[in-house]
Every structure is written in structure tokens, then in C-alpha cells.
Design an enzyme around this catalytic site. Structure first.
Site, PDB file in Angstrom:
ATOM      1  N   ASP A   1      -1.750 -22.754   1.147  1.00 44.17           N
ATOM      2  CA  ASP A   1      -2.739 -23.334   0.251  1.00 44.17           C
ATOM      3  C   ASP A   1      -2.289 -23.227  -1.202  1.00 44.17           C
ATOM      4  O   ASP A   1      -1.734 -22.199  -1.615  1.00 44.17           O
ATOM      5  CB  ASP A   1      -4.068 -22.596   0.439  1.00 44.17           C
ATOM      6  CG  ASP A   1      -5.162 -23.133  -0.456  1.00 44.17           C
ATOM      7  OD1 ASP A   1      -5.654 -24.241  -0.170  1.00 44.17           O
ATOM      8  OD2 ASP A   1      -5.509 -22.453  -1.437  1.00 44.17           O
TER       9      ASP A   1
ATOM     10  N   GLU B   1      12.885 -15.499  11.818  1.00 47.85           N
ATOM     11  CA  GLU B   1      13.074 -14.366  12.722  1.00 47.85           C
ATOM     12  C   GLU B   1      12.547 -14.653  14.121  1.00 47.85           C
ATOM     13  O   GLU B   1      12.902 -13.969  15.081  1.00 47.85           O
ATOM     14  CB  GLU B   1      12.342 -13.128  12.185  1.00 47.85           C
ATOM     15  CG  GLU B   1      12.869 -12.580  10.874  1.00 47.85           C
ATOM     16  CD  GLU B   1      11.946 -11.485  10.322  1.00 47.85           C
ATOM     17  OE1 GLU B   1      11.002 -11.072  11.043  1.00 47.85           O
ATOM     18  OE2 GLU B   1      12.169 -11.051   9.181  1.00 47.85           O
TER      19      GLU B   1
END
Length: 556
Positions: A229, A275
Site C-alpha cells: 500500500d 527465499e
């Protein structure tokens, strides 16, 4: 975010179950992503507020629609001063919506339907009820706790003047003065939005570390991506300069928009996402006019995609829309990122209403009560626009209810909750008009939503319910279903290159690949269709010609 007691954080860190995501590479490049505003989607417990139980019950509907992912606006614990974008705790679901265990189950069940989950992260600020901010207020000036925010003395002999002249994204001041335990005025704190949303200081290592931990918390639970956002706002110039008088500052010199330091933050976020297996994506809410600086957020190693607000704000004009599409594709090309296409969201006037107005462009500062609209014309244009954007290369976002052709609702002032309304002194109707709960079935409110809706539904929505539209082969819902299915199955719509066709000043036409043409008539008279073999899909009956305010997909 992290509570003061570390053991409480540790207790909530491990997911209840291991969730594996599909390994299909690049899924996000052509995905159809459906935005769920939880409070207004479906109410599972009958209290009039949408919740996770309601979403779970409607997963078959979303599967039938054909979406690849759901983007949830904030579902975290929040006082709802700004519709959930004032987050009190990122590791808890707001009790009005459900529990963390329900969220974990929803993520898993959605994946069983072939639907990934994207959650909202709000890096610019937290709620004023967040433990960090409460600690900062209690600790007082000069404390380490206040360094996570932007506390500052005021100007003037007695500190009565605001520290800067920055203007809020919601209009009005960006600083609020605190009081000490005795009730005497103290320091000011910065909030680019409401006073209930204090801005975080991203130079503080706790802030950076905490957000990376929050990303892992949700990735561990099977979330496929995060929507960021107000992604261009979190970093501020620590000198807190006033805005210069006269022309706007150069992009790189603005004190609190699009600071260069942001890219270090998002590179670290990308490293966290990378990851994990299953391609976890970063999607930025980036409102910038500068195409080159916009594209920086999409460089390899930063965000995967960013919202294309430029197209969403365009008027119903072939020239304006073509220019926006051309610019969008050009600014994405150098960084190899796919464009995103969206007609509305939880902040924007719905297309059916917007396209029915004399001024069909969108801007926040032009929203007013009583603006006339032609709903029939608006619906025709909204259906045509839905096919237009679905034919463009890249990913597609659908805001809940747009697939039903819902209009914006002009609500009575006494039920409005949006802070944009109040901070405009009641001039702006705010954003609640596009957040009215969805109609699912029946002849009267609550139209199968659940209990009495938290915002009132119109009395004339019975023909717009999911139930009614599923029975009508020409409904807007079935138009969306057909277009999404074709996007997935027609090779040229999946990865075909775009080539513009010249069919007149009021016609927006392009070919995808070698075999599909999309033609949109934005003029006032019908136009002949180009030579074609078949009609794949059309937003209106054709009868040999393309009517005004309509789109057709043709095969060559």
C-alpha cells in the site's frame, strides 16, 4: 506487527500447517486477480459484516469466475479508522472477520480450488493503537520508543506551529500535537493520512526488521504475494523541509514521495520473497506521473508488478485510452515487467457510474455528491471496458462486484464512515459508495449477503444478484466468466504481441498475436467490423456492425 512481549510473538510465529504452493513459473505475469474487501464480500455469521467464513463459503463462486488469485485488503486487527489500513497487529485477524486459524484454513482451501492468496501490507504507517505507538506516547520526548515514528517539536516560541506544511493524502494537516500526562501540549507526530495512522520512521532498524518478519509470517502460511500500500510514501527526508513555493519539486527531491532510499527497502523485501518456493510476488501501489521513476520499482530484484493507475483514471475516449495503454507498455518494456490492468478498486468510483457521467475520468479531488450519471450508458461502457482490458497483455485485476456491473451507491451522509468524507468537511462523498456489500440472491436486502449489511444496499439490486445473473446468459457476470476463460485458453490472448489497428478516431482496435483482434467503439455511431472469421465474444449484440460503447473479440 510485533508486540512488546517477545514470547507472544514467538507463540504466533509457527503456522498451524505446512502449505506448498504450485511451482508454475511466472504465474503472476498473466494472472487474473480478484480483490476482496472482506467487510463487504460475504457475511458468514449473520452479524452484517463480511468475514473469512463468508469468503470460504464463496470459493466455488470465485473458482467458477476463473480467477488465479485473491487479493485481500487488510484483514488484520484494526480499529477501522481507515477501513483496516490502520493496522494494530499484523499477526492477528480482526475478530470481526475471524481468527488466524480461519485465515490459514482459507489460504489452504483456496489453493485447493487453484486460487492463490495475496495480502495487503501497509508500510507507511500503523494504527495509533499499535503497541509501538502506545509505548512511544507513554515514553515521552527524547525516548527510544519515539524514534520509530516522526515526533518533532512544533514551530514558534511555545511549539504551537506545525513542523511542516505537508498536505495529507486525505486533505488537511499531516501533524497532530500530543499531550503529556498532565494534559499540557507536547511534541507533534506525522501522519500523511489520518491522525489515527502515525507514519513510521524507515531509517529505524526495528521498522525494517519488523516488516521483513511480517512478510515471512505470511509467506510461511502459504501466502503467494503481498500488495504494498502507498508504496512510494514510506521514506521521508529526515530534515523535514517544507514543500517549495511554485512548481512541484523534482521527483527525486520531494520530501516524502518516491525517495530513492525506498528501493533498498524493496530489494530487501524481494530477497525475502525469493527465499520461498512457488514464486511469491510483490505488487506495488505506486501513484507516479514520471514513467522512468515508476519503472524503477519494477527493475529485476525489486517488485514484480505495480498497479497501472494511469489507465484507470482515463475518460471514455479512444485517444486518451490508447495513449495510456501505449505509455504503460512502453514504461514496462525496459524492465521486462508485465503491465497490470484494472478498472477500479476499493478507493475508486465504480466504472458503471463513472463511465455514465459527462466527465468520465477519475480524480479524487473531483468527487462530489449529486453528480449526474446515465446508468444504462455507464453499464454498456463498463462491459466494453471489461473486454478491452481483458484483451491487453499482462495481468488483470477485478474488484469485487464489478463482475456484476454494480454501480456506485450514493449513501446517506449519516451512514458514511470513510475519513475522506469527514476530512473534506463533508464535501467529498468518500469511498464507501464502492464498498457496499455484494448482492448474492433474493429480491430484497440483504440479498443473501448475511445479516443486515453494515452499509445499506439499494432496493433495486435484485436483478444484479449473482443468482439472477447466473440465469441470464447475457449478464455481466457471464461476460466476465467467458472473457476470463478465453484469456486462459486462447494462445494469442495469453502471450501474443500487441499491434495497433487503425479503424477510425473513435475506435480502439489491436491485434494480439496472429489470430485475435479486439475492437472497442467509443464513439456515438455504429462502425463496421474488420474482416474476421468468427466472433469470440462481444459486450453487446452485433448484427453485423459494432454498436457504440461496445467491444468485440474477433478471430482472423
Amino acid at each position: 506487527m510485533r508486540r512488546t512481549v517477545d514470547t507472544e510473538v514467538l507463540r504466533r510465529t509457527a503456522p498451524a500447517r505446512s502449505v506448498r504452493l504450485p511451482a508454475d513459473e511466472g504465474w503472476w505475469r498473466t494472472a487474473v486477480i480478484y480483490q476482496v474487501y472482506v467487510r463487504s464480500f460475504a457475511d458468514g455469521n449473520g452479524d452484517g459484516i463480511g468475514d473469512l467464513a463468508g469468503v470460504r463459503s464463496r470459493l466455488p463462486y470465485l473458482r467458477a469466475l476463473g480467477v488465479d488469485a485473491i487479493w485481500f485488503t487488510p484483514w488484520y486487527r484494526s480499529p477501522l479508522a481507515d477501513g483496516g489500513y490502520d493496522v494494530e497487529d499484523y499477526r492477528e485477524i480482526d475478530p470481526r472477520f475471524g481468527t488466524l486459524a480461519e485465515a490459514e484454513l482459507l489460504i489452504e482451501e483456496a489453493l485447493a480450488h487453484g486460487i492463490r492468496t495475496i495480502v495487503d501490507i501497509v508500510p507507511n504507517h500503523v494504527s495509533d493503537r499499535h503497541p509501538w505507538f502506545q509505548e512511544a506516547l507513554a515514553a515521552g520526548p527524547g525516548s527510544a520508543a519515539r524514534e520509530r515514528f516522526w515526533f518533532h517539536p512544533g514551530r514558534g516560541v511555545h511549539g504551537e506551529g506545525v513542523p511542516t506544511d505537508w498536505v495529507s493524502s486525505f486533505q488537511g494537516q499531516t501533524w497532530t500535537r500530543t499531550e503529556d500526562a498532565a494534559g499540557d501540549p507536547g511534541e507533534w507526530y506525522l501522519h500523511l493520512f489520518t491522525p489515527q495512522q502515525p507514519d513510521l520512521n524507515w531509517t529505524h532498524p526495528d521498522v525494517r526488521r519488523e516488516h521483513e518478519d511480517v512478510l515471512r509470517f505470511w509467506f510461511d502460511r502459504g501466502v503467494a504475494g503481498v500488495r504494498i500500500d502507498s508504496a512510494a510514501l514510506p521514506v521521508k527526508d529526515p530534515a523535514l523541509p517544507d514543500l517549495p513555493v511554485g512548481p512541484a519539486p523534482a521527483a527525486a527531491d520531494h520530501p516524502h514521495i518516491d525517495r530513492d532510499e525506498l528501493h533498498d527497502i524493496y530489494r530487501d523485501w524481494r530477497a525475502v520473497a525469493d527465499e520461498y518456493e512457488g514464486e511469491r510476488v510483490l505488487v506495488g501501489e505506486v501513484w507516479l506521473d514520471d514513467a522512468e521513476r515508476f519503472a524503477r520499482y519494477l527493475r529485476p530484484g525489486e517488485m514484480h508488478t505495480a498497479f497501472n493507475f494511469g489507465f484507470m483514471t482515463q475518460p471514455w475516449s479512444a485517444a486518451a485510452m490508447r495513449a495510456s495503454i501505449t505509455r504503460t507498455l512502453a514504461e514496462h518494456a525496459p524492465v521486462g515487467a508485465p503491465a497490470t490492468w484494472v478498472l477500479s478498486n476499493h478507493d475508486v468510483t465504480r466504472p458503471v457510474t463513472r463511465y455514465g457521467r459527462a466527465d468520465s475520468a477519475f480524480a479524487f479531488d473531483r468527487k462530489r455528491f449529486g453528480t449526474p450519471t446515465d446508468p444504462e450508458r455507464g453499464l454498456r461502457r463498463a462491459r466494453a471496458a471489461a473486454l478491452l482490458v481483458a484483451a491487453l497483455p499482462g495481468s488483470l485485476y477485478v474488484y469485487q462486484g464489478d463482475e456484476l456491473g454494480l454501480p456506485e451507491v450514493e449513501l446517506p451522509r449519516e451512514v458514511i464512515e470513510d475519513p475522506m468524507h469527514f476530512r473534506s468537511d463533508g464535501v467529498d462523498p468518500g469511498r464507501d459508495g464502492c464498498r457496499v456489500p455484494l448482492p448474492w440472491r433474493g429480491e430484497a436486502s440483504p440479498y443473501g449477503f448475511g445479516g443486515r449489511p453494515w452499509l445499506p444496499q439499494p432496493t433495486d439490486w435484485s436483478t444484479l444478484t449473482v443468482e439472477a445473473q447466473e440465469r441470464d446468459p447475457d449478464s455481466t457476470l457471464n461476460l466476465y466468466r467467458a472473457s476470463i476463460a478465453l484469456r486462459r485458453t486462447v494462445p494469442d490472448l495469453v502471450d501474443g504481441a500487441l499491434e495497433w489497428l487503425e479503424l477510425g478516431a473513435d475506435v480502439l482496435a489491436f491485434r494480439r498475436g496472429d489470430g485475435v483482434v479486439s475492437v472497442t467503439n467509443l464513439g456515438s455511431a455504429e462502425v463496421p467490423l474488420p474482416a474476421h472469421r468468427d466472433v469470440l465474444l462481444a459486450s453487446a449484440p452485433l448484427r453485423g456492425m459494432l454498436p457504440p460503447d461496445s467491444t468485440a473479440w474477433l478471430t482472423l
